[in-house]
Design a protein around this motif. Sequence first.
Motif, PDB file in Angstrom:
ATOM      1  N   ARG A 176      -7.523   2.390   1.652  1.00 59.00           N
ATOM      2  CA  ARG A 176      -8.769   2.303   0.895  1.00 59.00           C
ATOM      3  C   ARG A 176      -9.752   1.338   1.557  1.00 59.00           C
ATOM      4  O   ARG A 176     -10.970   1.515   1.481  1.00 59.00           O
ATOM      5  CB  ARG A 176      -8.473   1.829  -0.545  1.00 59.00           C
ATOM      6  CG  ARG A 176      -9.577   2.211  -1.506  1.00 59.00           C
ATOM      7  CD  ARG A 176      -9.511   1.408  -2.814  1.00 59.00           C
ATOM      8  NE  ARG A 176      -8.217   1.354  -3.445  1.00 59.00           N
ATOM      9  CZ  ARG A 176      -7.821   2.177  -4.436  1.00 59.00           C
ATOM     10  NH1 ARG A 176      -8.617   3.121  -4.866  1.00 59.00           N
ATOM     11  NH2 ARG A 176      -6.631   2.029  -4.975  1.00 59.00           N
ATOM     12  N   SER A 195      -3.180   6.226   3.540  1.00 62.22           N
ATOM     13  CA  SER A 195      -2.520   5.896   2.271  1.00 62.22           C
ATOM     14  C   SER A 195      -2.991   6.910   1.224  1.00 62.22           C
ATOM     15  O   SER A 195      -3.961   7.645   1.441  1.00 62.22           O
ATOM     16  CB  SER A 195      -2.910   4.484   1.815  1.00 62.22           C
ATOM     17  OG  SER A 195      -4.259   4.496   1.367  1.00 62.22           O
ATOM     18  N   ARG A 196      -2.310   6.904   0.097  1.00 62.47           N
ATOM     19  CA  ARG A 196      -2.708   7.841  -0.955  1.00 62.47           C
ATOM     20  C   ARG A 196      -4.086   7.496  -1.524  1.00 62.47           C
ATOM     21  O   ARG A 196      -4.858   8.390  -1.854  1.00 62.47           O
ATOM     22  CB  ARG A 196      -1.651   7.839  -2.060  1.00 62.47           C
ATOM     23  CG  ARG A 196      -2.033   8.728  -3.200  1.00 62.47           C
ATOM     24  CD  ARG A 196      -0.831   9.219  -3.937  1.00 62.47           C
ATOM     25  NE  ARG A 196      -1.181   9.591  -5.283  1.00 62.47           N
ATOM     26  CZ  ARG A 196      -0.299   9.909  -6.211  1.00 62.47           C
ATOM     27  NH1 ARG A 196       0.979   9.882  -5.926  1.00 62.47           N
ATOM     28  NH2 ARG A 196      -0.677  10.251  -7.397  1.00 62.47           N
ATOM     29  N   GLN A 223      -1.130  12.095   4.363  1.00 65.07           N
ATOM     30  CA  GLN A 223      -0.684  10.980   3.525  1.00 65.07           C
ATOM     31  C   GLN A 223       0.733  10.538   3.887  1.00 65.07           C
ATOM     32  O   GLN A 223       1.647  11.345   4.003  1.00 65.07           O
ATOM     33  CB  GLN A 223      -0.721  11.389   2.056  1.00 65.07           C
ATOM     34  CG  GLN A 223      -0.327  10.257   1.104  1.00 65.07           C
ATOM     35  CD  GLN A 223      -0.240  10.746  -0.315  1.00 65.07           C
ATOM     36  OE1 GLN A 223      -1.120  11.477  -0.791  1.00 65.07           O
ATOM     37  NE2 GLN A 223       0.818  10.380  -0.996  1.00 65.07           N
ATOM     38  N   VAL A 224       0.884   9.232   4.035  1.00 64.91           N
ATOM     39  CA  VAL A 224       2.197   8.649   4.327  1.00 64.91           C
ATOM     40  C   VAL A 224       2.706   7.980   3.054  1.00 64.91           C
ATOM     41  O   VAL A 224       1.945   7.281   2.388  1.00 64.91           O
ATOM     42  CB  VAL A 224       2.070   7.587   5.452  1.00 64.91           C
ATOM     43  CG1 VAL A 224       3.372   6.811   5.630  1.00 64.91           C
ATOM     44  CG2 VAL A 224       1.664   8.250   6.765  1.00 64.91           C
ATOM     45  N   THR A 236       5.129  10.159  -1.861  1.00 67.26           N
ATOM     46  CA  THR A 236       4.714  11.525  -2.181  1.00 67.26           C
ATOM     47  C   THR A 236       3.981  12.162  -0.999  1.00 67.26           C
ATOM     48  O   THR A 236       3.329  13.192  -1.147  1.00 67.26           O
ATOM     49  CB  THR A 236       3.813  11.540  -3.437  1.00 67.26           C
ATOM     50  OG1 THR A 236       2.911  10.437  -3.375  1.00 67.26           O
ATOM     51  CG2 THR A 236       4.622  11.449  -4.702  1.00 67.26           C
ATOM     52  N   SER A 249      -2.790  -2.013   1.470  1.00 66.13           N
ATOM     53  CA  SER A 249      -2.208  -3.192   0.807  1.00 66.13           C
ATOM     54  C   SER A 249      -0.699  -3.289   0.997  1.00 66.13           C
ATOM     55  O   SER A 249      -0.145  -4.381   1.017  1.00 66.13           O
ATOM     56  CB  SER A 249      -2.540  -3.150  -0.693  1.00 66.13           C
ATOM     57  OG  SER A 249      -2.020  -1.973  -1.278  1.00 66.13           O
ATOM     58  N   GLN A 284       5.122   2.421  -2.856  1.00 67.13           N
ATOM     59  CA  GLN A 284       5.123   3.872  -2.603  1.00 67.13           C
ATOM     60  C   GLN A 284       4.639   4.185  -1.186  1.00 67.13           C
ATOM     61  O   GLN A 284       5.005   5.206  -0.623  1.00 67.13           O
ATOM     62  CB  GLN A 284       4.244   4.598  -3.623  1.00 67.13           C
ATOM     63  CG  GLN A 284       4.718   4.506  -5.053  1.00 67.13           C
ATOM     64  CD  GLN A 284       4.171   3.297  -5.788  1.00 67.13           C
ATOM     65  OE1 GLN A 284       3.512   2.445  -5.198  1.00 67.13           O
ATOM     66  NE2 GLN A 284       4.457   3.209  -7.076  1.00 67.13           N
ATOM     67  N   HIS A 285       3.795   3.344  -0.625  1.00 69.91           N
ATOM     68  CA  HIS A 285       3.385   3.550   0.772  1.00 69.91           C
ATOM     69  C   HIS A 285       4.515   3.127   1.704  1.00 69.91           C
ATOM     70  O   HIS A 285       4.857   3.838   2.658  1.00 69.91           O
ATOM     71  CB  HIS A 285       2.100   2.775   1.095  1.00 69.91           C
ATOM     72  CG  HIS A 285       1.573   3.093   2.471  1.00 69.91           C
ATOM     73  ND1 HIS A 285       0.889   4.246   2.743  1.00 69.91           N
ATOM     74  CD2 HIS A 285       1.709   2.441   3.653  1.00 69.91           C
ATOM     75  CE1 HIS A 285       0.598   4.288   4.038  1.00 69.91           C
ATOM     76  NE2 HIS A 285       1.083   3.195   4.611  1.00 69.91           N
ATOM     77  N   ASN A 320      -5.514  -6.701   7.581  1.00 72.74           N
ATOM     78  CA  ASN A 320      -5.955  -6.732   6.188  1.00 72.74           C
ATOM     79  C   ASN A 320      -6.723  -8.028   5.952  1.00 72.74           C
ATOM     80  O   ASN A 320      -6.330  -9.076   6.465  1.00 72.74           O
ATOM     81  CB  ASN A 320      -4.737  -6.655   5.251  1.00 72.74           C
ATOM     82  CG  ASN A 320      -5.128  -6.270   3.839  1.00 72.74           C
ATOM     83  OD1 ASN A 320      -5.980  -6.913   3.220  1.00 72.74           O
ATOM     84  ND2 ASN A 320      -4.530  -5.203   3.330  1.00 72.74           N
ATOM     85  N   LEU A 349     -11.222  -5.332   9.143  1.00 75.15           N
ATOM     86  CA  LEU A 349     -10.840  -4.300  10.120  1.00 75.15           C
ATOM     87  C   LEU A 349     -12.037  -3.815  10.936  1.00 75.15           C
ATOM     88  O   LEU A 349     -11.885  -3.373  12.073  1.00 75.15           O
ATOM     89  CB  LEU A 349     -10.095  -3.142   9.442  1.00 75.15           C
ATOM     90  CG  LEU A 349     -10.857  -2.197   8.507  1.00 75.15           C
ATOM     91  CD1 LEU A 349     -11.380  -0.969   9.253  1.00 75.15           C
ATOM     92  CD2 LEU A 349      -9.940  -1.726   7.395  1.00 75.15           C
TER      93      LEU A 349
END
Length: 314
Positions: A204, A229-230, A243-244, A247, A262, A266-267, A281, A300
């Motif tokens: 994001r 990321s999602r 997407q990694v 899911t 972040s 889940q990532h 970051n 970044l």
Amino acid sequence: MAEVLVLVKVADGKVNKATLEALTIARSLGEPAAVVVGAPADVVETLGEYGATKVYAADAEELRDYLVAPKVTVLEQLVREASPAAVLIPSTQEGKEIAGRLAVRLDNGVLIDVNELAVDGTATQVVFAGGTIVKSRVTRGIPLVTVRPSSVTPTPAPTTPAVVPVSVTLSDADKAARVVERVVEAKGARPELTEASIVVSGGRGVGSADNFKLVEELADLLGGAVGASRAATDSGFYPHQFQVGQTGKTVSPQLYVALGISGAIQHRAGMQTSKTIVAVNKDAEAPIFELADFGVVGDLFAVVPQAAEEIRKR
Ligand code: FAD
């Protein structure tokens, strides 16, 4: 030693990495016997390189025209004839469907997304985004498992396989779904995400679809694939297929670069086994730094162009 059947997945004329991983696991269980259905026979050399002592080749022209069902029929026939110690199938969407159907045909148990399989048939599965490890065993029939991609590093063990032609008669049910057209996806020069040895992912923090050019630029300089990321895919910054995570895709490259991500659990589930992790970051407290081998606390948009400039000089 009993045979261990490994269903071969061929993409773009090449044996995919998940198959080589399954062969690597199969070697610790018995004699790996690769099963090639409807794919060109010139994959035999690669299969031998990764230890397949036998290649069952069901390469009739009509097998190429049908989807999942003929692969199930070939595997069912081989299990009944060769009495293997286990059947390993790469855990793709197609692989899981094949495994489920095969289990029904054989009245056999099935385990999905297995990370490890011990000689005694005990399978290890990592679930809940890496939070829980489950050990289980097929109690009806032989271990029939799908192997989760990137569970092991494929290692060569060269041998010359015996090629055994397999002929099958397809039933009407096998022919229920037929390929009517193949549309070749326009491909860039980048490697496939799950096969790449370098992955550069944006989150994001990248801020927009337009800004993702920065992620792509770094990936191209390093010869890597692009991931996301999602939050980035849900925001429409990058397509969902990249997407990694839990899911999304599971990757395990030599180098994973996380830009503006972040590091949510889940990532991490999709990239935590990467060999070297580099994170950029602007928040020094971001959880990704707990996982990173190298971290840059910074913006970044300042760090990536500088890194790119340095790489270009080399
Ligand atoms: P954020 O958490 O918003 O983090 C953005 C980061 O960018 C922040 O750390 C911020 O400090 C940093 N940043 C901002 N601007 C800059 C800048 N200019 N320079 C440097 N750093 C900057 N997520 C996945 O990724 N993959 C999945 O498969 C997945 N599956 C999920 C499944 C379920 C059931 C659920 C509930 C969630 C799932 N998620 C998944 C979502 C996950 O929980 C997080 O919401 C998501 O990973 C956050 O993405 P992010 O790190 O890009 O965004």
